[in-house]
Scaffold this motif. Structure first.
Motif, PDB file in Angstrom:
ATOM      1  N   ALA A   1      -6.461   7.942   2.126  1.00 31.79           N
ATOM      2  CA  ALA A   1      -5.607   7.201   1.422  1.00 31.79           C
ATOM      3  C   ALA A   1      -6.037   6.320   0.443  1.00 31.79           C
ATOM      4  CB  ALA A   1      -4.596   6.811   2.137  1.00 31.79           C
ATOM      5  N   ILE A   2      -7.213   5.428   0.773  1.00 29.11           N
ATOM      6  CA  ILE A   2      -7.786   4.465   0.133  1.00 29.11           C
ATOM      7  C   ILE A   2      -8.399   5.133  -1.234  1.00 29.11           C
ATOM      8  CG2 ILE A   2      -9.572   2.652  -0.273  1.00 29.11           C
ATOM      9  CD1 ILE A   2      -8.706   1.949   2.702  1.00 29.11           C
TER      10      ILE A   2
ATOM     11  N   ALA B   1      -2.913  12.551 -13.043  1.00 32.63           N
ATOM     12  CA  ALA B   1      -2.353  13.842 -13.286  1.00 32.63           C
ATOM     13  C   ALA B   1      -0.719  13.882 -13.229  1.00 32.63           C
ATOM     14  CB  ALA B   1      -2.867  14.883 -12.236  1.00 32.63           C
ATOM     15  N   ASP B   2      -0.153  12.561 -13.299  1.00 33.17           N
ATOM     16  CA  ASP B   2       1.307  12.540 -13.570  1.00 33.17           C
ATOM     17  C   ASP B   2       1.812  12.787 -12.175  1.00 33.17           C
ATOM     18  OD1 ASP B   2       3.298  11.105 -14.858  1.00 33.17           O
ATOM     19  OD2 ASP B   2       3.914  13.204 -15.586  1.00 33.17           O
ATOM     20  N   ARG B   3       1.328  12.668 -11.153  1.00 33.76           N
ATOM     21  CA  ARG B   3       1.817  12.897  -9.557  1.00 33.76           C
ATOM     22  C   ARG B   3       1.430  11.860  -8.787  1.00 33.76           C
ATOM     23  NH1 ARG B   3      -1.166  17.895 -10.735  1.00 33.76           N
ATOM     24  NH2 ARG B   3      -2.749  17.242  -9.391  1.00 33.76           N
ATOM     25  N   PRO B   4       2.243  11.783  -7.780  1.00 34.38           N
ATOM     26  CA  PRO B   4       2.134  10.623  -6.831  1.00 34.38           C
ATOM     27  C   PRO B   4       0.413  10.676  -6.397  1.00 34.38           C
ATOM     28  CG  PRO B   4       3.981  11.541  -6.106  1.00 34.38           C
ATOM     29  CD  PRO B   4       3.105  12.438  -7.265  1.00 34.38           C
ATOM     30  N   HIS B   5      -0.186   9.315  -6.261  1.00 32.53           N
ATOM     31  CA  HIS B   5      -1.591   9.237  -5.714  1.00 32.53           C
ATOM     32  C   HIS B   5      -1.669  10.214  -4.406  1.00 32.53           C
ATOM     33  CE1 HIS B   5      -2.964   6.412  -8.434  1.00 32.53           C
ATOM     34  NE2 HIS B   5      -2.029   5.515  -8.170  1.00 32.53           N
ATOM     35  N   MET B   6      -0.632  10.139  -3.372  1.00 32.31           N
ATOM     36  CA  MET B   6      -0.806  11.059  -2.266  1.00 32.31           C
ATOM     37  C   MET B   6       0.529  11.797  -2.312  1.00 32.31           C
ATOM     38  SD  MET B   6      -1.034   9.583   1.866  1.00 32.31           S
ATOM     39  CE  MET B   6      -2.769   9.667   1.928  1.00 32.31           C
ATOM     40  N   SER B   7       0.060  13.190  -2.006  1.00 34.14           N
ATOM     41  CA  SER B   7       1.192  13.932  -1.947  1.00 34.14           C
ATOM     42  C   SER B   7       2.143  13.616  -0.646  1.00 34.14           C
ATOM     43  CB  SER B   7       0.833  15.407  -1.692  1.00 34.14           C
ATOM     44  OG  SER B   7       0.246  15.735  -0.488  1.00 34.14           O
TER      45      SER B   7
ATOM     46  N   THR C   1       9.980   3.760   2.663  1.00 40.50           N
ATOM     47  CA  THR C   1      10.877   3.213   1.660  1.00 40.50           C
ATOM     48  C   THR C   1      10.057   2.980  -0.007  1.00 40.50           C
ATOM     49  OG1 THR C   1      12.276   2.435   3.205  1.00 40.50           O
ATOM     50  CG2 THR C   1      12.720   1.649   1.034  1.00 40.50           C
ATOM     51  N   GLU C   2       9.085   2.462   0.396  1.00 44.03           N
ATOM     52  CA  GLU C   2       8.255   2.019  -0.729  1.00 44.03           C
ATOM     53  C   GLU C   2       7.716   3.171  -1.496  1.00 44.03           C
ATOM     54  OE1 GLU C   2       7.221  -2.254   1.208  1.00 44.03           O
ATOM     55  OE2 GLU C   2       5.965  -0.653   1.320  1.00 44.03           O
ATOM     56  N   TYR C   3       7.199   4.220  -0.652  1.00 46.31           N
ATOM     57  CA  TYR C   3       6.530   5.217  -1.246  1.00 46.31           C
ATOM     58  C   TYR C   3       7.561   5.987  -1.930  1.00 46.31           C
ATOM     59  CZ  TYR C   3       4.642   9.769  -1.474  1.00 46.31           C
ATOM     60  OH  TYR C   3       3.832  11.133  -1.781  1.00 46.31           O
ATOM     61  N   PHE C   4       8.797   6.325  -1.100  1.00 43.25           N
ATOM     62  CA  PHE C   4       9.539   7.347  -2.061  1.00 43.25           C
ATOM     63  C   PHE C   4      10.473   6.556  -3.025  1.00 43.25           C
ATOM     64  CE2 PHE C   4       9.261   9.610   2.103  1.00 43.25           C
ATOM     65  CZ  PHE C   4       8.875  10.856   1.559  1.00 43.25           C
TER      66      PHE C   4
ATOM     67  N   PHE D   1       0.852  -1.053  -0.116  1.00 45.46           N
ATOM     68  CA  PHE D   1       0.060   0.001  -0.024  1.00 45.46           C
ATOM     69  C   PHE D   1       0.965   1.252  -0.057  1.00 45.46           C
ATOM     70  CE2 PHE D   1      -2.951   3.071   2.065  1.00 45.46           C
ATOM     71  CZ  PHE D   1      -4.018   2.844   1.034  1.00 45.46           C
ATOM     72  N   GLY D   2       2.098   1.009   0.622  1.00 40.27           N
ATOM     73  CA  GLY D   2       2.840   2.400   0.727  1.00 40.27           C
ATOM     74  C   GLY D   2       3.361   2.640  -0.704  1.00 40.27           C
ATOM     75  N   ALA D   3       3.666   1.742  -1.454  1.00 36.47           N
ATOM     76  CA  ALA D   3       3.856   1.861  -2.941  1.00 36.47           C
ATOM     77  C   ALA D   3       2.859   2.300  -3.566  1.00 36.47           C
ATOM     78  CB  ALA D   3       4.626   0.612  -3.428  1.00 36.47           C
ATOM     79  N   ARG D   4       1.937   1.912  -3.625  1.00 37.15           N
ATOM     80  CA  ARG D   4       0.564   2.421  -4.100  1.00 37.15           C
ATOM     81  C   ARG D   4       0.469   3.935  -4.049  1.00 37.15           C
ATOM     82  NH1 ARG D   4      -2.468   1.246  -7.787  1.00 37.15           N
ATOM     83  NH2 ARG D   4      -4.305   1.583  -6.802  1.00 37.15           N
ATOM     84  N   LEU D   5       0.745   4.540  -2.869  1.00 39.42           N
ATOM     85  CA  LEU D   5       0.490   5.735  -2.441  1.00 39.42           C
ATOM     86  C   LEU D   5       1.390   6.706  -3.438  1.00 39.42           C
ATOM     87  CD1 LEU D   5      -0.269   5.686   1.262  1.00 39.42           C
ATOM     88  CD2 LEU D   5      -1.933   5.826  -0.524  1.00 39.42           C
ATOM     89  N   GLY D   6       2.672   6.047  -3.477  1.00 35.68           N
ATOM     90  CA  GLY D   6       3.684   6.751  -4.322  1.00 35.68           C
ATOM     91  C   GLY D   6       3.519   6.742  -5.448  1.00 35.68           C
ATOM     92  N   GLU D   7       2.912   5.846  -6.314  1.00 40.27           N
ATOM     93  CA  GLU D   7       2.853   5.824  -7.600  1.00 40.27           C
ATOM     94  C   GLU D   7       2.085   6.853  -8.476  1.00 40.27           C
ATOM     95  OE1 GLU D   7       0.912   1.727  -7.974  1.00 40.27           O
ATOM     96  OE2 GLU D   7       2.806   0.735  -7.538  1.00 40.27           O
TER      97      GLU D   7
END
Length: 206
Positions: A148-149, A119-125, A190-193, A109-115
């Motif tokens: 977040a979900i 709009a070509d931005r991370p799902h979560m800022s 780690t996964e998000y960034f 889920f951490g990686a999903r938030l950073g993908e």
């Protein structure tokens, strides 16, 4: 996928996924997904989604059925709470109710938030992610988790998310893993960034 799980046994993982599946809307002619759970009603899912705190989830029948199915499977497991205390499952049930698509891909889920999103931005800022990571109460984390979900399009691997939520509860309640790399906040960061950096790298190559 189950080798990545830290708190859910394979039997518990299957139970969580079956419970989530039974919670989804189905036509009357569809077969029941499993023998443990009959189909829930749309009202059951709506009630879970209206909950603003895990304490409110504790009062609902859909949660009780999940807890009753999971608690007997705890034997020999390192649980994120005092044995027999199902309150951690309330946070899991309340948040999984907001997931509409089970990815079944073992994704973090951490990686999903950073993908990237449309709009070509991370799902979560990064700012919102920092707030999620530093939630000071279970109720605050619950609220931020619901958002977040939503931001990831209501898509997640429900078993992996449930396992991570149990890890969060255990750590929040004072049971920190000995190695920093095993802590949920460290793993998610780690996964998000890593995902966000990959996005930036792709921009540089464009």
């Amino acid at each position: 996928m189950t080798e990545k799980l830290r708190f859910l046994s394979p039997a518990q993982a299957e139970t969580v996924r079956n419970w989530w599946y039974a919670l989804q809307p189905h036509s009357e002619d569809e077969p029941e997904p499993n023998k443990r759970f009959s189909m829930f009603t749309r009202r059951d899912r709506a009630e879970l989604r209206r909950c603003e705190t895990p304490d409110q989830v504790l009062l609902l029948g859909a949660f009780v059925r999940l807890a009753h199915a999971l608690l007997p499977l705890e034997a020999g497991k390192q649980t994120p709470y005092v044995e027999g205390d199902a309150t951690a499952y309330a946070l899991v049930a309340g948040l999984l109710a907001h997931v509409e698509t089970d990815l079944k891909d073992g994704s973090s889920f951490g990686a999903r938030l950073g993908e990237t999103n449309d709009a070509d931005r991370p799902h979560m800022s990064a700012m919102r992610f920092a707030r999620l990571q530093t939630a000071s109460t279970e109720a605050e984390f619950f609220q931020l988790g619901r958002r977040a979900i939503q931001l990831v399009g209501k898509k997640a691997d429900v078993v992996m998310l449930a396992d991570d939520l149990l890890a969060w509860v255990r750590e929040f309640r004072g049971h920190q893993p000995g190695k920093p790399k095993d802590r949920l906040r460290v793993r998610w960061a780690t996964e998000y960034f890593t995902a966000a950096k990959h996005l930036e790298s792709n921009k540089d190559l464009a």
